[in-house]
Enzyme design. Structure first.
Site, PDB file in Angstrom:
ATOM      1  N   ASN A  78       0.824  -1.205   0.000  1.00 16.65           N
ATOM      2  CA  ASN A  78       0.000   0.000   0.000  1.00 16.65           C
ATOM      3  C   ASN A  78       0.860   1.258   0.000  1.00 16.65           C
ATOM      4  OD1 ASN A  78      -1.847   2.026   0.380  1.00 16.65           O
ATOM      5  ND2 ASN A  78      -2.906   1.066   2.070  1.00 16.65           N
ATOM      6  N   ASP A  79       1.369   1.622   1.148  1.00 15.91           N
ATOM      7  CA  ASP A  79       2.061   2.903   1.262  1.00 15.91           C
ATOM      8  C   ASP A  79       3.252   3.022   0.308  1.00 15.91           C
ATOM      9  OD1 ASP A  79       0.286   3.699   3.223  1.00 15.91           O
ATOM     10  OD2 ASP A  79       1.466   2.760   4.805  1.00 15.91           O
ATOM     11  N   VAL A  80       3.923   1.917   0.011  1.00 15.91           N
ATOM     12  CA  VAL A  80       5.101   1.993  -0.854  1.00 15.91           C
ATOM     13  C   VAL A  80       4.735   2.234  -2.315  1.00 15.91           C
ATOM     14  CG1 VAL A  80       6.505   0.559   0.664  1.00 15.91           C
ATOM     15  CG2 VAL A  80       5.237  -0.508  -1.199  1.00 15.91           C
TER      16      VAL A  80
END
Lengths: 475, 119
Positions: free
Chosen positions: A401-403
């Site tokens: 997700n965040d990456v």
């Protein structure tokens, strides 16, 4: 090593044992050098293991009172616990295992220092070097032990992986740290002859600080914390080396400390956040997760079925898989490889793009994919992967997700602004496998999901990938 | 001639070993960072030697160990052993997975590609 009253044979002479130690650390360093590539790594690890075995034998050669029963009990228990654990642990559980190993090393260093304290306290005060190193080893060892246990509990999901915060947290931690420093100062000034109760208080404070300092750190920041605890344990061992005047402990401790520190710095860089922010920022705690500027709640999100996605994949010429922690949680690595095999059978080029902080420890994703036999050459680092996305037909995001969050590039107000990300949004099509629209650990909205070239495939990562595989097969 | 004290000699060793560590470890690729961590877990198991040294060395001027001290040392021996044995074994298991698989028995010529050569 001081005098050697019992040395009667050459084998027990100090020089001979010291030479064995030199051979041992040379082998350990040579073994570490083998880790530069997967082909030399297996032998490297064995060389390092041989070095360690030589060191243990050399130590047992030293003239001693011969408490062999105690040694045998300890080693036996260690082997009985350690060997099956090492053989059976699942690759998805490696972060937990490493956390426990870090804790064990820290605890051993602290136990040794505690013992030394009782020897000092029982009369013969020692010199300043021993006092300083003793108290440092005790403190760092306890910190590392307690912190590692909390990290383990979080990773094993025996407690929440989200940051645990309360008002005045920093102040409490600061006060505990001051208490530790005060007691440590007292310890050094009295050359280790302070009251037993005060020393016990020091140990308790260090343990407490270890617990409190890991509690507010969220799951996604675990790669940093594990690396840091690794370096703490190395440091504790090196300091123990000063305490008992053992060159080998100093060298090995320094190597581990350097490794942990280097990894910590690299992880921090990969998140573009200073270490202080990781450790004290309580990143992703409930309080700070207001919706990011510009994105007003759920927007157009396209959800796709497995059949549609399978067609897209099957007729692509290049597909990049982007694994994240979700793949580890769902144990989906073997399914992912099966899907890749199906696609390659159809002539699709399959690559894997791996962000340095994907997963819960450095290199976590690589190990899982290696477990499922993905060839090493298909695993791309972020720098190698990013230029590939613009020529990629489908980027398949599996539990990351965040990456992949493009807000890190453009939205200045985003908490992850400036973090280097995988440019999956540059691919012609993006498919995101995700359990639900819940935000990631950092609690940040991901504008990737609202982009016109993105489709979501909801469900457990393993189930979704399996569905894709059978759909591709059926085409 | 000025002889360095034990402390300064040890400090020199610490600093040098730290530099060696940084240089060696900075060459290790991201892919192998998990085995690196479990491998370093095994290496800090060297703390076992500390426990072994203390467990029976009259020469350090130790009084006889009481039951509590013995318990502490046995704990240190257990944890050190777990670190060494478990750390190397699990690292070995992991690294075997990174080998290219087609012919597990004969490595060497069979392995394609790969940028790393033995230095």
């Amino acid at each position: 090593m001081s005098s050697m009253p019992l040395a009667s044979s050459f084998l027990q002479s100090e020089d001979f044992i010291y030479v064995l130690y030199i051979i041992a650390f040379a082998l350990v360093i040579q073994g570490l050098r083998g880790l530069v590539g997967p082909k030399t790594a297996v032998n490297g690890n064995r060389i390092a293991g041989l070095g360690m075995a030589i060191a243990v034998v050399a130590t047992l050669l030293m003239p001693s009172e011969g408490n062999w029963a105690l040694i045998a009990i300890g080693v036996l228990v260690g082997v009985i616990v350690g060997v099956p654990a090492a053989r059976q642990v699942k690759m998805t559980a490696m972060p937990q295992m490493v956390a426990l190993y870090n804790g064990a090393g820290g605890a051993a260093a602290a136990a040794i220092s505690t013992l030394e304290f009782f020897v000092l306290a029982s009369g013969n005060g020692e010199n300043a070097v021993v006092s300083v190193s003793l108290v440092l080893s005790a403190i760092i060892g306890c910190l590392s032990f307690a912190g590692s246990i909390i990290a383990f509990l979080k990773l094993q999901e025996l407690m929440t992986g989200r940051p645990i915060t309360y008002p005045g947290q920093q102040i409490v931690n600061g006060l505990i740290l001051l208490t530790i420093l005060g007691l440590a100062g007292w310890f050094v000034v009295t050359l280790g002859t302070m009251p037993v109760l005060a020393f016990v208080g020091l140990l308790i404070c260090a343990l407490l600080l270890g617990v409190l300092f890991v509690l507010p750190i969220g799951g996604a920041d675990m790669p940093v914390v594990i690396s840091l605890l690794n370096s703490f344990t190395g440091l504790a061992v090196a300091v123990t080396g000063f305490e008992i005047n053992s060159t080998l402990l100093i060298i090995c401790g320094a190597l581990v400390g350097a490794s942990g520190t280097l990894l910590t710095v690299m992880m921090g860089k990969a998140m573009n956040r200073p270490l202080t922010n990781v450790l004290f920022g309580a990143f992703g705690s409930g309080g700070g997760s207001e919706p990011a500027a510009g994105s007003g709640g759920p927007q157009q999100i396209r959800s796709a079925g497995a059949d549609d996605v399978a067609i897209m994949l099957a007729y692509a010429s290049k597909v990049i898989f982007v694994p994240g922690y979700g793949m580890a949680v769902a144990q989906a690595q073997h399914s992912v490889k099966a899907l890749a095999d199906q696609l390659e059978k159809r002539g699709v080029q399959v690559l894997y793009a791996i962000h340095p902080v994907a997963g819960r420890m450095p290199g976590h994703m690589n190990v899982l994919l290696a477990e499922s036999n993905v060839p090493y050459e298909q695993l791309l680092d972020m720098e190698d992967a990013n230029p590939e996305f613009s020529t990629t037909d489908v980027a398949l995001v599996i539990g990351a997700n965040d990456v992949t969050n493009p807000a890190a590039r453009s939205v200045k107000s985003s908490p992850i602004y400036g973090m280097p990300i995988l440019d999956v949004d540059k691919a012609a099509n993006v498919i995101v496998l995700k359990r639900s629209m819940r935000s990631g650990f950092a609690g940040i909205d991901n504008p990737l999901y609202e982009m016109p070239n993105t489709s979501m495939l909801f469900g457990d990562a393993k189930a979704s990938v399996d569905a894709l595989t059978s759909a591709v097969k059926a085409l | 001639m000025i002889l360095a004290s034990v402390l300064t000699t040890n400090l020199a060793i610490l600093v040098l070993a730290g530099f060696v560590g940084f240089i060696v470890i900075s060459k290790i690729p991201n892919t192998l960072h998990t085995p690196l961590m479990s491998g370093t877990n095994a290496i800090h198991g060297v703390v076992l030697l500390g426990a072994l040294l203390l467990i029976g060395l009259p020469e350090i001027g130790f009084p006889k160990l009481d039951a509590f001290s013995q318990a502490l040392l046995v704990i240190a021996v257990i944890f050190g052993t777990i670190n060494i044995v478990g750390g190397f074994l699990v690292t070995d298991r992991m690294l075997e997975m990174f080998k290219t698989k087609p012919k597990p028995q004969e490595q060497g010529e069979q392995e394609p590609a790969g940028k790393d050569g033995k230095a």
